[in-house]
Design an enzyme around this catalytic site. Structure first.
Site, mmCIF file in Angstrom:
data_model
loop_
_atom_site.group_PDB
_atom_site.id
_atom_site.type_symbol
_atom_site.label_atom_id
_atom_site.label_comp_id
_atom_site.label_asym_id
_atom_site.label_seq_id
_atom_site.Cartn_x
_atom_site.Cartn_y
_atom_site.Cartn_z
ATOM 1 N N HIS A 1 0.843 -1.198 0.000
ATOM 2 C CA HIS A 1 0.000 0.000 0.000
ATOM 3 C C HIS A 1 0.877 1.246 0.000
ATOM 4 C CE1 HIS A 1 0.328 0.993 4.386
ATOM 5 N NE2 HIS A 1 0.265 -0.312 4.589
ATOM 6 N N ASP B 1 6.363 1.260 6.549
ATOM 7 C CA ASP B 1 4.980 0.782 6.443
ATOM 8 C C ASP B 1 4.228 1.790 5.574
ATOM 9 O OD1 ASP B 1 2.423 -0.166 6.825
ATOM 10 O OD2 ASP B 1 2.337 0.277 8.956
ATOM 11 N N GLU C 1 -4.888 2.369 2.915
ATOM 12 C CA GLU C 1 -4.891 1.182 3.775
ATOM 13 C C GLU C 1 -4.919 1.569 5.243
ATOM 14 O OE1 GLU C 1 -3.049 -2.147 6.166
ATOM 15 O OE2 GLU C 1 -2.446 -0.043 5.973
ATOM 16 N N GLU C 2 -4.219 2.626 5.591
ATOM 17 C CA GLU C 2 -4.063 2.990 7.003
ATOM 18 C C GLU C 2 -5.342 3.539 7.629
ATOM 19 O OE1 GLU C 2 -1.707 2.132 8.713
ATOM 20 O OE2 GLU C 2 0.130 2.003 7.535
ATOM 21 N N ASP D 1 3.252 -6.459 3.388
ATOM 22 C CA ASP D 1 3.192 -5.415 4.411
ATOM 23 C C ASP D 1 4.196 -5.742 5.510
ATOM 24 O OD1 ASP D 1 2.290 -3.177 5.831
ATOM 25 O OD2 ASP D 1 0.188 -3.631 5.447
ATOM 26 N N HIS E 1 4.696 2.626 12.848
ATOM 27 C CA HIS E 1 3.803 3.742 13.143
ATOM 28 C C HIS E 1 4.491 4.805 14.003
ATOM 29 C CE1 HIS E 1 -0.388 2.284 11.790
ATOM 30 N NE2 HIS E 1 0.553 1.675 11.100
#
Length: 356
Positions: free
Chosen positions: A65, A179, A211-212, A234, A322
C-alpha cells in the site's frame, strides 16, 4: 548506492498520506512501467502492472500500500496555529516535537508538532500521554490570515519528516513510511526477478491507497484486477526489543521474512499458506510467523473479493512501526523476494483447483 537501496530511498522519502498518495504513486509507477506490459489504475489512485506468463493461468495479485501514516489539517487558529487529526494509528508519545511538512495548493511548508513545555505542566499532567487534541502544528505564522495566504486550508495533508537512512553498512534500513513503502518495493523486486522468467499465470504487481484508514483502496484494486490468488505485502511487528519479554510472538528483525497465520481481519487460505511454508523449507529460507490480532492488512479485502480469493500476508519484522523512524532488515526483504518469486512460479490452475 546500489539499485535496491536507491529504490527504497526514493519510495520512503516520497510523500503520500491517506487520500493524497500522488507523490509516492508517481515514484512507484516510474519503476513499475519498465517491468509491465500494461498499467491498470483505479479511480482512488491504486494501480497495478500486468505481466503475463500463461494467459490462461490464474490471476495473481501482489500488492503493497502506498499510503503512510500522517495527519490532516482540520482547523486554523486565530494566531496561525494548525489543529489536526491523525491519519492512521498514532501513539501521542511518538508525535511531539517532530517535524512535519504541510502540503497546500500553493506549496509545502515545514512545521513542528507542538504543545505546552514540561515546565508549564502540572505534576500529574507529566505522567500522562498528551492528548492529540491538545497538540498543534507551528509553521511560524502569526495569524490565520497569514496561514490562508500560504494556501493552507482544512483538509490539507501533513507528512512526517524523516529521510531514509541505513545502519550497519546498509544491512538495516530506516526512516518514515517503511509501512508500507517496503511492501511496494517488494512488489517491484519480485516483478524484476520474474522479468525474464516463465511462470504459469498472469501476475499483477500493484499498490493500493488508504490502507491505514480502513483498507479502503484494497477493495477498488481487487475489483480492478479480479484476482484468483492474492498476496498482501506489508510489515509486521518485531518482538526482539526491550519490553516484549514474555510476549508470545517471536518474530525478530534479521531472522527471515514474516507470514501472518492470523490477524484481526483474515485467516489465510490453508492451501496457499502451506505452499508458502513448503517452498520456504525447500529453499532453506527461515520463514517466521505471527498471529497479530491487533490489526489487519489489505488482505482483509482481497480474500473476500468475488467468490473468494485465497490470500496470505507476507512481509518483514519491523521495529518501531507507526512512528517517524522504523527499522527493518535488508536481508529479510531479499529473502521475501526470493520466496515470493519461487511461489509464483509454482502457482498454476491445477494448484488453484486442488484447493477448492
Amino acid at each position: 548506492m546500489d539499485a535496491l537501496q536507491n529504490l527504497m530511498e526514493e519510495l520512503v522519502n516520497a510523500k503520500g498520506v491517506p487520500g493524497n498518495e500522488r507523490g509516492v504513486r508517481q515514484v512507484f509507477q516510474k519503476h513499475l512501467e519498465p517491468l509491465s506490459e500494461e498499467i491498470l489504475t483505479d479511480r482512488l489512485g491504486g494501480l497495478a502492472g500486468k505481466k503475463t506468463g500463461d494467459p490462461d493461468g490464474p490471476k495473481i495479485l501482489l500488492a503493497g500500500h502506498l499510503d503512510e501514516i500522517g495527519f490532516m489539517v482540520t482547523y486554523i487558529t486565530e494566531k496561525g496555529f494548525l489543529k489536526f487529526q491523525p491519519l492512521g494509528g498514532w501513539w501521542a508519545h511518538n508525535m511531539l516535537s517532530h517535524r512535519v511538512v504541510v502540503q497546500s495548493r500553493k506549496g509545502e511548508y515545514l512545521g513542528v508538532i507542538g504543545s505546552k513545555p514540561p515546565h508549564a505542566l502540572k505534576v500529574e499532567e507529566r505522567k500522562k500521554v498528551m492528548d492529540i487534541k491538545d497538540m498543534f502544528i507551528d509553521i511560524g505564522a502569526k495569524s490565520r490570515a497569514e496561514v490562508e495566504e500560504m494556501g493552507i486550508r482544512p483538509g490539507d495533508s501533513v507528512v512526517p519528516v524523516s529521510d531514509f537512512f541505513t545502519m550497519q553498512d546498509g544491512k538495516i534500513w530506516g526512516g518514515k513510511a517503511l509501512d508500507n513503502r517496503a511492501g511496494c518495493a517488494l512488489v517491484l523486486e519480485v516483478l524484476r526477478q520474474l522479468k525474464d522468467e516463465e511462470h504459469p499465470n498472469v501476475v499483477y504487481g500493484g499498490a493500493t491507497v488508504q490502507e491505514e484508514v480502513g483498507v479502503r483502496g484494497a477493495g477498488t484494486l481487487a475489483e480492478l484486477v479480479k484476482p484468483d490468488i492474492a498476496f498482501a505485502l506489508d510489515v509486521g511487528m518485531a518482538y526482539d526489543i526491550p519490553g516484549f519479554e514474555g510476549h508470545p510472538g517471536e518474530a525478530a528483525m534479521g531472522e527471515g521474512p514474516l507470514m501472518f497465520i492470523l490477524d484481526y481481519t483474515m485467516i489465510p487460505h490453508t492451501g496457499l499458506r502451506n505452499l508458502v511454508m513448503d517452498t520456504a523449507e525447500e529453499l532453506e529460507i527461515p520463514l517466521q510467523v505471527d498471529a497479530l490480532m491487533g490489526g489487519g492488512t489489505d488482505g482483509a479485502k482481497f480474500h473476500l473479493h468475488g467468490i473468494g480469493c485465497p490470500t496470505v500476508v507476507i512481509g518483514f519484522p519491523t521495529r518501531y512501526v507507526h512512528s517517524h523512524n522504523s527499522l527493518m532488515s535488508r536481508h529479510d526483504f531479499e529473502q521475501a523476494a526470493r520466496l515470493l518469486t519461487a511461489v509464483i512460479k509454482k502457482l498454476d490452475q491445477n494448484t488453484l483447483d486442488s484447493w477448492i
